[in-house]
Design an enzyme around this catalytic site. Structure first.
Site, short mmCIF file in Angstrom:
data_model
loop_
_atom_site.label_atom_id
_atom_site.label_comp_id
_atom_site.label_asym_id
_atom_site.label_seq_id
_atom_site.Cartn_x
_atom_site.Cartn_y
_atom_site.Cartn_z
N ARG A 1 -8.49 -7.72 -8.45
CA ARG A 1 -9.28 -8.94 -8.68
C ARG A 1 -10.68 -8.54 -9.12
O ARG A 1 -11.02 -7.36 -9.08
CB ARG A 1 -9.41 -9.70 -7.35
CG ARG A 1 -10.09 -8.82 -6.30
CD ARG A 1 -10.46 -9.54 -5.02
NE ARG A 1 -11.31 -8.71 -4.18
CZ ARG A 1 -10.91 -7.79 -3.33
NH1 ARG A 1 -9.62 -7.55 -3.20
NH2 ARG A 1 -11.77 -7.09 -2.62
N LYS B 1 -18.60 -5.28 3.58
CA LYS B 1 -19.65 -4.57 2.85
C LYS B 1 -20.97 -5.31 2.97
O LYS B 1 -21.00 -6.54 2.99
CB LYS B 1 -19.26 -4.44 1.38
CG LYS B 1 -18.05 -3.55 1.17
CD LYS B 1 -17.50 -3.62 -0.24
CE LYS B 1 -16.21 -2.83 -0.33
NZ LYS B 1 -15.45 -3.16 -1.56
N LYS C 1 -1.70 3.08 8.98
CA LYS C 1 -2.09 1.90 8.21
C LYS C 1 -0.88 1.02 7.92
O LYS C 1 0.22 1.52 7.74
CB LYS C 1 -2.73 2.32 6.87
CG LYS C 1 -4.02 3.10 7.00
CD LYS C 1 -4.62 3.41 5.62
CE LYS C 1 -5.96 4.11 5.76
NZ LYS C 1 -6.57 4.37 4.43
N GLY D 1 -8.10 -3.26 2.94
CA GLY D 1 -9.43 -3.71 3.32
C GLY D 1 -9.74 -3.46 4.79
O GLY D 1 -10.61 -4.11 5.35
N GLY D 2 -9.02 -2.51 5.40
CA GLY D 2 -9.34 -2.12 6.76
C GLY D 2 -8.58 -2.89 7.83
O GLY D 2 -8.74 -2.63 9.03
N LYS E 1 0.82 -1.22 0.00
CA LYS E 1 0.00 0.00 0.00
C LYS E 1 0.85 1.27 0.00
O LYS E 1 0.40 2.31 -0.49
CB LYS E 1 -0.97 0.00 1.20
CG LYS E 1 -1.84 -1.26 1.29
CD LYS E 1 -2.69 -1.49 0.05
CE LYS E 1 -3.32 -2.87 0.03
NZ LYS E 1 -4.00 -3.20 -1.23
N ASN F 1 -7.83 -2.81 -5.78
CA ASN F 1 -8.04 -4.24 -5.67
C ASN F 1 -7.80 -4.87 -7.04
O ASN F 1 -8.41 -4.47 -8.02
CB ASN F 1 -9.46 -4.53 -5.19
CG ASN F 1 -9.72 -3.91 -3.84
OD1 ASN F 1 -8.88 -3.97 -2.95
ND2 ASN F 1 -10.85 -3.27 -3.69
C1 MV4 Z 1 -9.42 5.64 5.86
C2 MV4 Z 1 -10.46 6.23 6.62
C3 MV4 Z 1 -10.34 7.55 6.97
N1 MV4 Z 1 -9.24 8.25 6.61
N2 MV4 Z 1 -8.35 6.37 5.54
C4 MV4 Z 1 -11.19 1.22 5.72
C5 MV4 Z 1 -11.06 0.25 4.60
C6 MV4 Z 1 -9.80 0.58 3.93
N3 MV4 Z 1 -9.86 0.29 2.54
C7 MV4 Z 1 -9.61 2.02 4.20
N4 MV4 Z 1 -10.49 2.35 5.29
C8 MV4 Z 1 -10.53 3.61 5.77
N5 MV4 Z 1 -9.47 4.40 5.44
C9 MV4 Z 1 -8.28 7.64 5.92
N6 MV4 Z 1 -7.20 8.36 5.59
C10 MV4 Z 1 -11.57 5.45 6.94
C11 MV4 Z 1 -11.60 4.13 6.53
C12 MV4 Z 1 -12.75 3.41 6.95
C13 MV4 Z 1 -13.70 3.04 6.03
C14 MV4 Z 1 -13.54 3.29 4.68
C15 MV4 Z 1 -14.48 2.91 3.78
C16 MV4 Z 1 -15.62 2.26 4.23
C17 MV4 Z 1 -15.79 1.96 5.56
C18 MV4 Z 1 -14.83 2.35 6.47
C19 MV4 Z 1 -15.02 2.07 7.82
C20 MV4 Z 1 -14.10 2.46 8.70
C21 MV4 Z 1 -12.93 3.11 8.28
#
Ligand code: MV4
Length: 460
Positions: free
Chosen positions: A292, A237, A158, A164-165, A116, A290
């Protein structure tokens, strides 16, 4: 086009790939674990090979067994589906070296987007907006503090190997950052074998908007519009839709161009998804790609009329895209509800077991992608998603009405499912207005389950 391929997956996506193959005249080979002998993908494929014991590590993740099966069955290509080995660069490389086409991007592109930190740097250099944050990995606590003070709190730490969180920590001040920085590193080392972390400004109440892209081997890249995936719970999701109620035509154009640039920056080939966060001011930022086909791809198929899995097969076979960006028309609205064998009102506890009776909804604009049938037993070893209900309509209102009707019509006896939660979501006035962000589901569940039970007059 290929004559015969192997599907290195199970469940609804294996069935989905087999369907695309049948329509293209491609013979299919299923692989299955001992827990999946009675599974639909085994029935529908032309051949099926057992590759091991029920746990994924003993079967669907066993690279040598899958390659052996591919060689015994004499296939030209492997479709990895999603999950399992789909984003494993080593697996893609083994396929490349064994002269078996991996139906997906090159191992180099998987690797570039899988790291990432590297992905962020690569797309940023290509002019794609990324969340303000660190350049490269953050190696010391002092540097973490320096960056956080520069961009301002709150920040999010991160893992470079995450996605994917997984492996994220939010910090609102210096002490919590110091703590979060070290726990994130320890967790990342344990989970991904890579302690590297990076820092971003924490975007509050973002919407999760992802763009579907297709790229052929001649360097043509198109986007198929967006999916709004903001309805999640703990990074799982639940509902996805297209178009996003939050996008304007202008924003869609800008984000689509950025998604294409992100794909081009790693010479991407095949189907992929570029994820963005959209903040409350309408700014968008790349977060990850992603590499895929995704669970929610049917939503895009419904609004574009493009069969994404067939395109994956054509691209892997070396065909050029048969259309350009101008040819892609977006029509109507589509929404997908994930049907999981879980109890949504009991902390989403998995509910495997026998489906004693099943009736799937049908009619105009209703699509059900599933591997279930009446009498099927859901094994406890895998993901709890057992199907997807996708509804289409000339506009969002019609799609939502259709979804409400279809959910009411769905009968699944013997296991608990997420259907009642979807019915609750569909009734919510804010959801109906398209006003929701990533913490919507958590709030809805809290509101529907009073913390003081004696105050409750409703029954679940
Ligand atoms: C973030 C964020 C807020 N600020 N990055 C969660 C999944 C991953 N792909 C990235 N995620 C997040 N990144 C920054 N800089 C909040 C999330 C996040 C989130 C993002 C999309 C959908 C649901 C979420 C739930 C919690 C946190």
């Amino acid at each position: 086009m290929f004559d015969k391929i192997l599907i290195a997956n199970r469940g609804e996506i294996a069935v989905r790939v087999i369907r695309a193959c049948k329509e293209l005249g491609i013979r299919t080979v299923a692989v299955y674990s001992k827990a999946d002998a009675g599974s639909l993908h085994v029935q529908l494929a032309d051949e099926a090979i057992c590759i091991g014991e029920p746990p994924s590590k003993e079967s669907y993740l066993k690279i040598d067994r899958i390659i052996s099966a591919a060689e015994v069955a004499d296939v030209e290509a492997i479709h990895p589906g999603y999950g399992f080995l789909s984003e494993n660069a080593h697996f893609a490389e083994v396929c490349e070296n064994c002269n078996i086409k991996f139906i997906g991007p090159t191992s180099a592109a998987i690797r570039a987007m899988g790291d990432k930190v590297l992905a962020r740097e690569t797309v940023r250099k290509a002019g794609v907006p990324v969340v303000p944050g660190s350049d490269g990995p953050v190696d010391t606590e002092e540097n973490a503090l320096k960056i956080a003070r520069k961009i301002g709190y709150p920040v999010i730490v991160k893992a470079a190997g995450g996605g994917g969180g997984r492996g994220m920590r939010v910090a609102h001040n210096d002490p919590s950052l110091v703590k979060g920085y070290h726990t994130a590193r320890t967790e990342a080392e344990r989970a991904f074998g890579n302690a590297a972390v990076y820092i971003e400004k924490f975007i509050e109440n973002p919407r999760h908007i992802e763009f579907q892209i297709l790229a052929d081997r001649k360097g043509h890249v198109v986007h198929l519009g967006e999916r709004d995936c903001s309805l999640q719970r703990r990074h799982q999701k639940l509902v996805e839709e297209s178009p996003s109620p939050a996008l304007t035509g202008d924003l869609r154009k800008k984000m689509g161009k950025a998604a294409i640039r992100a794909a081009e920056s790693v010479e991407y080939v095949n189907a992929g998804t570029v994820e963005f966060l959209l903040d409350e001011q309408g700014n968008f930022y790349f977060i990850e790609m992603n590499t895929r086909v995704q669970v929610e791809h049917p939503v895009t198929e419904e609004v574009t009329g493009i069969d994404i899995v067939k395109e994956q097969l054509r691209i892997a076979a070396g065909e050029e895209l048969g259309f350009g960006q101008r040819d892609i028309q977006f029509q109507g609205a589509a929404i997908e509800c994930r049907i999981n064998a879980e109890d949504p009102f009991n902390d989403f506890r998995p509910s495997p077991g026998c489906i004693e009776f099943m009736h799937v909804p049908g009619g105009h604009g209703v699509r059900v992608d599933t591997h279930m049938y009446g009498g099927y037993t859901i094994p406890p070893h895998y993901d709890s998603m057992i199907g997807k209900l996708i509804c289409y309509g000339r506009d969002r209102r019609v799609a939502l009405e259709r979804m409400t009707r279809a959910l009411d019509e769905f009968i699944l006896r013997g296991v608990k499912t997420t259907i009642p939660l979807h019915q609750l979501i569909l009734k919510d006035p804010n959801f109906r207005r398209g006003r929701y962000s990533t913490n919507f589901v958590e709030r809805l569940l809290t509101a529907s389950q009073p913390s003081v039970p004696t105050n409750s007059t409703e029954k679940n």
